[in-house]
Design an enzyme around this catalytic site. Structure first.
Site, PDB file in Angstrom:
ATOM      1  N   MET A   1      11.307  11.636  20.513  1.00 47.10           N
ATOM      2  CA  MET A   1      11.560  12.534  20.400  1.00 47.10           C
ATOM      3  C   MET A   1      13.012  13.205  20.444  1.00 47.10           C
ATOM      4  O   MET A   1      12.629  14.785  20.657  1.00 47.10           O
ATOM      5  CB  MET A   1      10.102  13.873  20.764  1.00 47.10           C
ATOM      6  N   MET A   2      13.814  12.357  21.018  1.00 49.10           N
ATOM      7  CA  MET A   2      15.042  13.725  20.983  1.00 49.10           C
ATOM      8  C   MET A   2      15.702  14.134  20.090  1.00 49.10           C
ATOM      9  O   MET A   2      16.113  13.866  18.746  1.00 49.10           O
ATOM     10  CB  MET A   2      16.135  12.357  21.815  1.00 49.10           C
ATOM     11  N   GLN A  53      10.489  16.531  30.148  1.00 51.56           N
ATOM     12  CA  GLN A  53      10.733  15.536  30.778  1.00 51.56           C
ATOM     13  C   GLN A  53      12.254  14.841  30.666  1.00 51.56           C
ATOM     14  O   GLN A  53      13.387  15.133  29.997  1.00 51.56           O
ATOM     15  CB  GLN A  53      10.241  14.578  28.979  1.00 51.56           C
ATOM     16  N   CYS A  83      11.417   5.106  26.402  1.00 54.36           N
ATOM     17  CA  CYS A  83      12.296   5.388  25.261  1.00 54.36           C
ATOM     18  C   CYS A  83      13.298   3.632  25.136  1.00 54.36           C
ATOM     19  O   CYS A  83      13.640   3.563  25.989  1.00 54.36           O
ATOM     20  CB  CYS A  83      12.901   6.315  25.167  1.00 54.36           C
ATOM     21  N   LYS A 124       6.028   8.310  31.498  1.00 58.90           N
ATOM     22  CA  LYS A 124       5.503   8.426  30.368  1.00 58.90           C
ATOM     23  C   LYS A 124       6.265   6.938  29.909  1.00 58.90           C
ATOM     24  O   LYS A 124       7.344   5.913  30.351  1.00 58.90           O
ATOM     25  CB  LYS A 124       6.598   8.718  28.807  1.00 58.90           C
ATOM     26  N   GLY A 208       0.655   6.372  20.295  1.00 58.82           N
ATOM     27  CA  GLY A 208       0.977   5.382  19.348  1.00 58.82           C
ATOM     28  C   GLY A 208      -0.414   4.982  18.738  1.00 58.82           C
ATOM     29  O   GLY A 208      -0.559   5.006  18.408  1.00 58.82           O
ATOM     30  N   GLY A 209       1.243   5.474  17.278  1.00 58.13           N
ATOM     31  CA  GLY A 209       0.081   5.625  16.313  1.00 58.13           C
ATOM     32  C   GLY A 209      -1.111   6.832  16.013  1.00 58.13           C
ATOM     33  O   GLY A 209      -2.075   6.271  14.843  1.00 58.13           O
TER      34      GLY A 209
END
Length: 321
Positions: A1-2, A53, A83, A124, A208-209
Site C-alpha cells: 500500500m505504498m 509499518q 512486499c 507481516k 489477502g483477497g
C-alpha cells in the site's frame, strides 16, 4: 500500500470506524533515520489506533526507527516481510526476508528491546517466496514449503514476536509485478489456518483477497484477526460493515454529507498549511462505490475547483444537505 495509505487516506478511513486498527504505508528505517523524520511519521491523533509499518533488514536501524515510532505515539511497530516489489527486493527487505529467518529474528529482537515492551512488535509476511525461475511451481504448495514457513515462524517466535499477519499467497520475487503477485499466486487460506493450529499460542491474522463480510466472518472463525488493504481503499464502507460485525456497539457510520463535511474541514486546515487539495481528494474516490452519481462525483474530486467541492460532490451522490 505504498503511496496509498498516507496520513490523508488514514484520516479519511477513520471516519468509517473509530476502532479498527489502521496501518501506515511501509516506511523504511533508513528514511526515518536519514530523511525528514517529522514528515514521514507525521499523523493526526484522529487516525488512532495506528500502527507504523517499517521496512528494512538492519537490526540497529530498525531498532532506532522503532524507538522513534514508539515515541511518536504509534501503538504497534510492524516489520514488513511480505512486499514483493522489485524496488523493495533490491533493498534486501520485504518478502525476501523470509529467506533469512535468523536475520528477521535478530531484527524483531532488536526492535522489541528498543520499545521496551511499551508497544507490540509484529511481522507481516507471506506463506512463502519463490524466485522468478521457480514461477512454474506457484501452483503447488508442498510439505517442504510448509516446513520452511514453520521454520520462519518458529525462528521469529524465538526472538519474542507473538503477532503475525500472514498474506495467504506466496510471493514471486523478480518474476511478477506487485499487482500480479496479488492475483497469480493462488490464495491458500488453509495454509494459514494450519499455521494457527500448529502455533495456537501465537496471534495469527490473515490477509489477502478478503472482500465480503461473509469471507471475513469465515476467516475469523479460526484466525485471530484479518487485514484488508485495497478493498478498504476502494470501498471504505467495508470498514463500517466490519465494525458492526466485530464490535456490536452503538457506532454507526455517519451520513454521507457528514463524512464529506468532516473532510472539507480537514482539507481547509491542510490547505492553510500548503497541502495541495488533490493529495487529499484522491483517496476519497472509493466513497462513491456502488452509488448513483459515482461518475460525476469522481469527476469532481479528480479535477476539483479551488475549494473543496463539498456541496457538488454530495449532490452528485444524492446526499441530503
Amino acid at each position: 500500500m505504498m503511496d496509498w495509505t498516507d496520513r490523508h487516506c488514514r484520516y479519511f478511513l477513520r471516519g468509517f470506524s473509530p476502532r479498527v486498527l489502521l496501518y501506515t504505508e511501509m516506511v523504511t528505517a533508513a528514511a526515518i533515520l536519514r530523511g525528514d523524520c517529522e514528515r514521514l511519521l507525521r499523523h493526526s491523533p484522529e487516525e488512532h489506533p495506528l500502527a507504523l509499518q517499517l521496512g528494512g533488514s538492519d537490526p540497529e536501524q530498525l531498532a532506532a526507527a522503532a524507538r522513534i515510532g514508539a515515541e511518536s505515539g504509534y501503538v504497534e511497530i510492524n516489520l514488513n516481510c511480505g512486499c514483493p516489489s522489485d524496488r523493495v527486493h533490491a533493498g534486501a527487505f520485504g518478502a525476501c526476508l523470509m529467506r533469512v529467518p535468523e536475520r528477521v529474528a535478530d531484527c524483531t529482537a532488536a526492535m522489541r528491546e528498543a520499545v521496551a515492551g511499551r508497544i507490540p512488535v509484529t511481522v507481516k509476511m507471506r506463506i512463502g517466496v519463490l524466485d522468478a525461475h521457480e514461477r512454474a511451481a506457484v501452483g503447488a504448495f508442498a510439505d517442504a514449503d510448509y516446513d520452511k514457513l514453520q521454520g520462519f515462524v518458529r525462528a521469529v517466535q524465538g526472538a519474542g514476536c507473538r503477532h503475525f499477519i500472514v498474506h495467504a499467497r506466496q510471493a514471486v520475487l523478480g518474476g511478477l509485478s506487485p499487482r500480479e503477485n496479488r492475483e497469480i499466486p493462488p490464495l491458500r487460506y488453509e495454509v494459514v489456518h494450519r499455521l494457527k493450529q500448529d502455533f495456537p499460542s501465537l496471534w495469527i491474522g490473515v490477509n489477502g483477497g478478503l472482500r465480503q463480510i461473509e469471507q471475513c466472518r469465515a476467516a475469523l472463525a479460526w484466525a485471530d484477526g484479518i487485514m484488508l488493504g485495497r478493498e478498504a481503499y476502494h470501498r471504505p464502507q467495508v470498514l463500517g460493515e466490519l465494525h458492526a460485525e466485530l464490535y456490536q456497539d452503538d457506532w454507526q457510520v455517519p451520513p454521507l454529507d457528514v463524512l464529506l463535511e468532516r473532510m472539507a474541514n480537514y482539507a481547509a486546515q491542510e490547505s492553510a498549511l500548503g497541502t495541495p487539495l488533490r493529495v487529499i481528494t484522491r483517496h476519497m474516490l472509493g466513497l462513491a462505490s456502488g452509488r448513483p452519481g459515482a461518475r460525476r462525483y469522481r469527476q469532481l474530486l479528480a479535477q476539483p475547483p479551488a475549494h473543496f467541492p463539498l456541496r457538488q460532490a454530495a449532490e452528485a451522490l444524492g446526499a441530503e444537505q
